[in-house]
Scaffold this active site. Structure first.
Site, short mmCIF file in Angstrom:
data_model
loop_
_atom_site.label_atom_id
_atom_site.label_comp_id
_atom_site.label_asym_id
_atom_site.label_seq_id
_atom_site.Cartn_x
_atom_site.Cartn_y
_atom_site.Cartn_z
N ARG A 150 19.15 14.77 -22.10
CA ARG A 150 18.70 15.30 -20.81
C ARG A 150 19.60 16.46 -20.35
O ARG A 150 19.16 17.31 -19.58
CB ARG A 150 18.65 14.17 -19.78
N LYS A 180 27.84 5.38 -30.26
CA LYS A 180 26.80 4.43 -30.66
C LYS A 180 27.38 3.45 -31.67
O LYS A 180 28.30 3.80 -32.42
CB LYS A 180 25.64 5.18 -31.34
N1 BES Z 1 18.87 10.07 -29.10
C1 BES Z 1 18.92 8.94 -28.26
C2 BES Z 1 17.58 8.25 -28.08
C3 BES Z 1 16.95 7.66 -29.32
C4 BES Z 1 17.07 6.32 -29.59
C5 BES Z 1 16.18 8.44 -30.15
C6 BES Z 1 16.45 5.78 -30.69
C7 BES Z 1 15.56 7.91 -31.28
C8 BES Z 1 15.70 6.56 -31.54
C9 BES Z 1 19.42 9.34 -26.86
O1 BES Z 1 20.28 10.41 -26.82
C10 BES Z 1 20.18 8.17 -26.30
O2 BES Z 1 21.12 7.77 -26.90
N2 BES Z 1 19.72 7.68 -25.16
C11 BES Z 1 20.33 6.57 -24.52
C12 BES Z 1 20.32 6.81 -23.03
C13 BES Z 1 21.12 5.83 -22.25
C14 BES Z 1 22.59 6.00 -22.54
C15 BES Z 1 20.84 6.05 -20.78
C16 BES Z 1 19.53 5.33 -24.88
O3 BES Z 1 18.31 5.42 -25.00
O4 BES Z 1 20.14 4.29 -25.08
ZN ZN Z 2 22.32 9.90 -27.14
#
Ligand code: BES
Ligand code: ZN
Ligand code: ZN
Length: 492
Positions: free
Chosen positions: A348, A274
């Site tokens: 997931r 990230k």
């Molecule tokens: N933990 C994050 C989602 C999240 C984002 C929680 C903001 C709380 C606040 C999750 O694991 C994630 O990073 N999801 C990705 C999925 C994508 C790579 C398909 C996302 O939402 O960008």
């Molecule tokens: Zn994530």
């Protein structure tokens, strides 16, 4: 045991307002026929009600919800905090108003609430607002946040059993929510899978209600059991993953509900790293697991006649040398193979294993709670969670959320998007169509629940509050989900 800030109980009293000398008295201001007027229970009495009306007029005190003003009223020794409740407030408006008032009174020890209570439900709402609004997380600060320490509610219902039960329920609920807040607020160098599992064991042991049995699968047990999703996500971290099972099984239960929580104690994204900004709040990525743990504990404390099994899927998503790579193919607990194309879609993966394990026990209903997708925040904003899944269960969740005062909104699971989760080399890939990311994440999970009645709560928005405090919501962890899930179990 970790820090648990805030007050745990309220006391109900049928005394007159002048019999008490608290550090502050809280009264409401409501709009009636366009005028701001006192919103006060009978304990206030005629003469004081008049004095309050005069003060409200003279100082032009507003009835807008949650607006607080602390002033002196003739005839009262204690300062009075007038909090707006608007027109004909519902329980959630009362919760928020009291939360705002109690928050504004930090630094004072004993606060008395003298708003009207027409029903046990309203007594409960005032109590919850006060208990949630008095929370402070002070584990790491050298200054003293000094939240309100004692709350009394003046009510003519003080000696009635349903009002007492409502106050007791509020205490149990608020303790659960505040403990969930503690877990999420804990720094991720202190709270990681192993310490989270320890916390669950200690909290279950300390519980005063029905028995909650805790069993923990460590990394060896996970490997022996074939939990490929949880292991793959945990591989990049020195802090090894855990799967925690919580069992509350009262003798009289004829319904069995399983709850699964996402417990990523820190989500760096893994090798699909990230950006720095996106990582700042990623200690909140175990908010689903915190909600599940505390729902099970609250169900036991409330001695609910329903069997509840909770699963906490705990891992830290880091990009260490052992980390999974985009392109890896992993085998999940149920044998499904998954091509991992984005290591940041890790939630997931851990959830799929825990869901597949949860359905083996054949529960009557299965709910999962996860900070799963950023797309849910884009779709519904920071205060509303999404609920997806089987229609009847979804409506049950929405009804419970409404009563609890938590904002949830339904989203669909369109079959055509499921196609986008197909992989050329495995049964599934862990990312699909980008548009509607909350839906594809939900569809991914659906592959692991079989025929079990299932609903999925994506709490990525409301799990953590970055803005200014409002109502009973403070900065940081919110404990979102606990009150909806407990309400849902109560309705079974
Ligand atoms: N933990 C994050 C989602 C999240 C984002 C929680 C903001 C709380 C606040 C999750 O694991 C994630 O990073 N999801 C990705 C999925 C994508 C790579 C398909 C996302 O939402 O960008
Ligand atoms: Zn994530
Ligand atoms: Zn995540």
């Amino acid at each position: 045991m970790f820090y648990a800030g805030g007050v745990n109980t309220v006391e109900l009293s049928s005394k007159k307002i002048t019999d008490l000398k608290p550090d502050a008295l809280v009264l409401g201001v409501a709009t009636v026929d366009g005028q701001a007027v006192p919103f006060a229970g009978p304990a206030v009495g005629r003469a004081l009600d008049k004095a309050c009306a005069q003060t409200i007029r003279a100082l032009q005190i507003k009835a807008a919800p949650e607006v607080c003003q602390t002033v002196l009223v003739e005839g009262l020794e204690s300062p009075v905090t007038f909090v707006g409740v608007g027109e004909d407030p519902d329980p959630e408006t009362l919760r928020r108003a009291v939360g705002a008032a109690v928050r504004s009174l930090a630094g004072r020890e004993h606060v008395v609430l003298a708003l009207p209570t027409g029903s046990a439900e309203e007594v409960g709402a005032l109590a919850e607002g006060a208990l949630l609004g008095s929370y402070a997380f002070a584990q790491y600060t050298s200054w003293d946040a000094a939240p309100v320490e004692r709350v009394s509610i003046l009510t003519p219902l003080a000696s009635e059993s349903d009002a007492k039960a409502a106050a007791e329920r509020a205490g149990i609920l608020a303790t659960a929510v505040n403990r969930a807040r503690d877990l999420v607020n804990m720094a991720p160098n202190d709270l990681f899978p192993e310490t989270f599992a320890d916390f669950a064991e200690q909290a279950a042991k300390a519980g005063k209600g029905g028995k909650v049995k805790v069993s923990v699968l460590d990394e060896q047990a996970l490997a022996d059991g074939g939990y490929g999703g949880i292991l793959a996500v945990g591989m990049g971290s020195a802090r090894k993953p855990r799967l925690v099972k919580l069992e509350y099984a009262p003798r009289k239960a004829d319904t069995h509900v399983a709850l699964v929580g996402k417990g990523i104690t820190f989500d760096s994204g893994g090798l699909s790293l990230k950006p720095a900004k996106g990582m700042e709040t990623m200690k909140c990525d175990m908010g689903g697991a915190a909600a599940v743990l505390n729902t099970v504990l609250a169900a036991a404390e409330l001695k609910l006649p329903v069997r509840v099994t909770g699963w906490l899927a705990l891992a830290e998503n880091m990009p260490g040398g052992g980390a999974q790579r985009p392109g890896d193919v992993i085998t999940m607990y149920d044998g499904t193979t998954v091509e991992v194309l984005n290591t940041d879609a890790e939630g997931r993966l851990v959830m799929a294993d825990a869901l597949a394990r949860a359905v083996e026990d054949q529960p009557d209903a299965l709910l999962d709670v996860a900070t799963l997708t950023g797309a849910a925040v884009v779709a519904l904003g920071e205060r509303t969670a999404a609920v997806l899944g089987e229609e009847q269960l979804r409506s049950d969740v929405l009804a419970a959320a409404d009563a609890a005062g938590e904002a949830l909104w339904p989203l669909p699971l369109p079959d055509h998007l499921d196609e986008t989760l197909k992989s050329p080399i495995a049964d599934l890939k862990n990312i699909g169509e980008r548009m509607g990311g909350t839906l594809t994440a939900g569809l991914f999970l659906r592959h692991f629940v079989g025929n079990t009645r299932w609903a999925h709560l994506d709490i990525a928005g409301p799990a953590f509050h970055e803005g200014a405090p409002y109502g009973y919501t403070l900065k940081g962890a919110t404990g979102f989900g606990v009150r909806t899930l407990v309400g849902l179990l109560e309705n079974q």
